[in-house]
Design an enzyme around this catalytic site. Structure first.
Site, PDB file in Angstrom:
ATOM      1  N   ARG A  99       0.829  -1.202   0.000  1.00  0.00           N
ATOM      2  CA  ARG A  99       0.000   0.000   0.000  1.00  0.00           C
ATOM      3  C   ARG A  99       0.866   1.256   0.000  1.00  0.00           C
ATOM      4  NH1 ARG A  99      -1.340   2.534   4.907  1.00  0.00           N
ATOM      5  NH2 ARG A  99      -0.175   1.777   6.700  1.00  0.00           N
ATOM      6  N   HIS A 100       0.214   2.380  -0.289  1.00  0.00           N
ATOM      7  CA  HIS A 100       0.900   3.666  -0.308  1.00  0.00           C
ATOM      8  C   HIS A 100       0.952   4.204   1.123  1.00  0.00           C
ATOM      9  CE1 HIS A 100       1.811   7.826  -1.338  1.00  0.00           C
ATOM     10  NE2 HIS A 100       2.070   7.425  -2.569  1.00  0.00           N
ATOM     11  N   PRO A 101       2.066   4.790   1.533  1.00  0.00           N
ATOM     12  CA  PRO A 101       2.139   5.252   2.927  1.00  0.00           C
ATOM     13  C   PRO A 101       1.159   6.375   3.258  1.00  0.00           C
ATOM     14  CG  PRO A 101       4.123   5.896   1.701  1.00  0.00           C
ATOM     15  CD  PRO A 101       3.339   4.978   0.815  1.00  0.00           C
ATOM     16  N   SER A 102       0.723   7.157   2.261  1.00  0.00           N
ATOM     17  CA  SER A 102      -0.118   8.310   2.604  1.00  0.00           C
ATOM     18  C   SER A 102      -1.343   8.504   1.707  1.00  0.00           C
ATOM     19  CB  SER A 102       0.725   9.589   2.591  1.00  0.00           C
ATOM     20  OG  SER A 102       1.351   9.737   1.343  1.00  0.00           O
TER      21      SER A 102
END
Lengths: 394, 394
Positions: free
Chosen positions: B226-229
């Site tokens: 997943r994307h951190p933000s």
């Protein structure tokens, strides 16, 4: 003297693939003019983490460049850009295909203005093909290009590569294309367009996975950390971290067994030859998983090194930064930013004997060099610059 | 016309990093002369998988090159090489540092023979620093350079990238260095040495992981997919494979919720904004993990695409090869090998408008062009070639 010092690069790129490419040119002395929108500029100026008010993400991709603002949606801004194209060598952009054409600044227009211009474009899917106009992100092209399907623990889930190799490899191939075009231009005077797609680059780095699939008919799956045909050739968990060993042949196997005091394994028929060790990899791993926690990473490395067994630590980022080889190769450098102060980042991985690259300037503030560049390149006066600012062209 | 067609490259490289680099040069028309040891040549000729007797691994890295054998350990072989260096533009090698010097063919010697030669060396740790002479393999530099420590499932084990990016990125940076040196030579006539280390290249592609660590003091760990933000920005498991979605803002979130018929999520306070979705990523993932198995990958992609939601399949290699965009971009090409017949491999990810690259010739047999090259380049006669063969120099 720097290798690319006379090269004028108009850099319209944002975020990652494009800025990574222009950074390499800037590191070797190219005059990279980062052209940003006046309203905030490169999106990545707003990406964390921050040092004070300044994005460290942005800083680590935009060193050695100068920044000017330009509003390409105004008539005046467009004209400034066209005047700059007349004096430039390279235009680099990573917009979605069609965007430059909508601005009236597509390659077909720019080559009329300057036939020797090299126009390099980096996009998700490229300037041709059915998906050309679709948006792409690193995770999407890592997924579509196949690398996620072969990354991960054995029998585990497909896994994204933790670095943004979707963007970064596109940046690398774009630089190769651009320098190849530059060589052609040095010979003939002719410019051209270089079109690099992130997705294509993912296919290009799959290397033998395609060949393996076509030769065997078996769809490649996540490989885990071990080598498919050499054993042991993988990381093991020591007391305080992982140690990677690469026992590439039977002679090294014998040395390794002596080192760990398990001489009985040398001629154990399950492990005596590399094919046998690979066949019985799980049994061997179970044995070695019990051996490695006895010592620390540094103890293991000293011992393995003493026996000439290829090995290395599995460094976390804090250890990478302090690794003696990485330090000796100047692979961590520091810039002093005008607002944020000292900031460390990765150095230049290409060491040239006659014209070494250098990290000399920190990333620019938004529009820091607008006036300087317009005076130097187009001979504008301060009054003319002020007038353009009044018209929201800068 | 090809961009690099006059460029004579003496290619001493074996296996992966070096051959990958010289393949790119060959794809753009360079005259790449692969110089191999008479006793088996490039080690990777023996690497599986095979098409009949021929290594598909080797074939996918050595197209467009010619092969000659040369025994650099004989006086005659060494002299032939020196005579060739006088007429060449580039020497490319990926031996362990010190090997060329031991042969009496180090850069300091070769530059006396031809001051404008560009000497590009690719090695594990580079030609300087405390680890310079140590052996390296892809898995070792992936481990030491940090990328393994940030690749893997969340809270899972560090994971090797399934493609050999340790080698391949070094090949890419070596080409960039070599073309940069070529530009300098085109301006000044001066050659130089280009030294690229696999380990350095791993540091260079870490990008913001270094900045993140230094700004936060937190050692980066495997990030999962997943994307951190940004959320949701990751793969989900559909009926017959994974679909990646990149819901980058609240407007896309609303469209996405409508698409899946879960309008109540739009304003659910846990998910109404991107920061909230990121904060509550696990709860959201649990919900979406139940939604995605309802449809096939193709059904999802059609639906997501219809709503303009950035998305793509997580392609396995069989799907990569048949992807319409990858096909449209000629990213899978076929060569017809003189022994093995038709073999498919990755195409050229750099699309040039004036001087496009091309995959024209299959990989050579060992020494297939020895006589042809010696006649053409050094004007030898068939008798002289036979004599050299008799002396085991070829």
């Amino acid at each position: 003297m720097k290798a690319l010092q006379e090269l004028v690069v108009l850099d319209l790129t944002r975020v990652l693939a494009g800025p990574y490419a222009s950074m390499m040119l800037a590191d070797f002395g190219a005059n990279v003019i980062k052209i940003e929108t006046p309203d905030g500029g490169d999106d990545s100026r707003a990406f964390g983490p921050f040092a004070g008010t300044e994005s460290v993400y942005f800083m680590s991709l935009n060193r050695n460049k100068r920044s000017m603002t330009l509003n390409l949606k105004t008539a005046e801004g467009k004209q400034i850009f066209i005047d700059m194209v007349k004096k430039a060598d390279v235009v680099l952009e990573n917009y979605r295909p069609g965007t430059m054409e909508k601005l009236g600044l597509g390659y077909d227009t720019l080559k009329e203005i300057n036939p020797s211009i090299i126009y390099a474009a980096c996009s998700g899917f490229g300037h041709t093909g059915p998906y050309s106009k679709k948006p792409a992100y690193d995770v999407i092209v890592q997924g579509m290009g196949g690398v996620m399907s072969i990354t991960g623990q054995e029998n585990g889930e497909p896994t994204r590569v933790g670095a943004s190799i979707g963007d970064i490899t596109a940046g690398l191939f774009a630089v190769i294309g651009l320098l190849t075009a530059l060589h052609h231009r040095n010979q003939t005077g002719e410019g051209q367009k270089v079109d690099v797609a992130m997705l294509d680059c993912q296919v290009a780095i799959l290397e033998n996975a395609i060949a393996r699939y076509l030769a065997s008919g078996k769809v490649p799956t996540p490989l885990g950390n071990r080598h498919p045909s050499i054993t042991p050739f993988e990381p093991f968990k020591a007391k305080d971290g992982y140690v990677i060993i690469a026992v590439g042949n039977d002679k090294l196997w014998e040395k390794f067994c002596n080192l760990i005091g398990r001489q009985e394994l040398i001629n154990d028929e399950r492990f005596a030859t590399n094919p046998a060790r690979t066949e019985n990899q799980r049994q061997l791993k179970a044995i070695l998983d019990d051996v490695f926690p006895d010592k620390t990473v540094d103890e293991w490395l000293a011992a393995l090194d003493g026996q000439g067994i290829p090995s290395g630590p599995l460094n976390t980022v804090d250890r990478v930064i302090n690794d003696p080889q990485i330090k000796a190769r100047d692979m961590i450098v520091e810039t002093v930013h005008s607002v944020a102060g000292p900031v460390k980042m990765a150095g230049i991985p290409i060491k040239m004997s006659a014209t070494p690259g250098a990290v000399e300037n920190a990333a620019p503030l938004l529009g820091e060099h607008t006036e300087e560049i317009l005076k130097e390149m187009l001979g504008l006066t301060s009054e003319q610059v002020a007038e353009l600012r009044g018209k929201k062209a800068l």
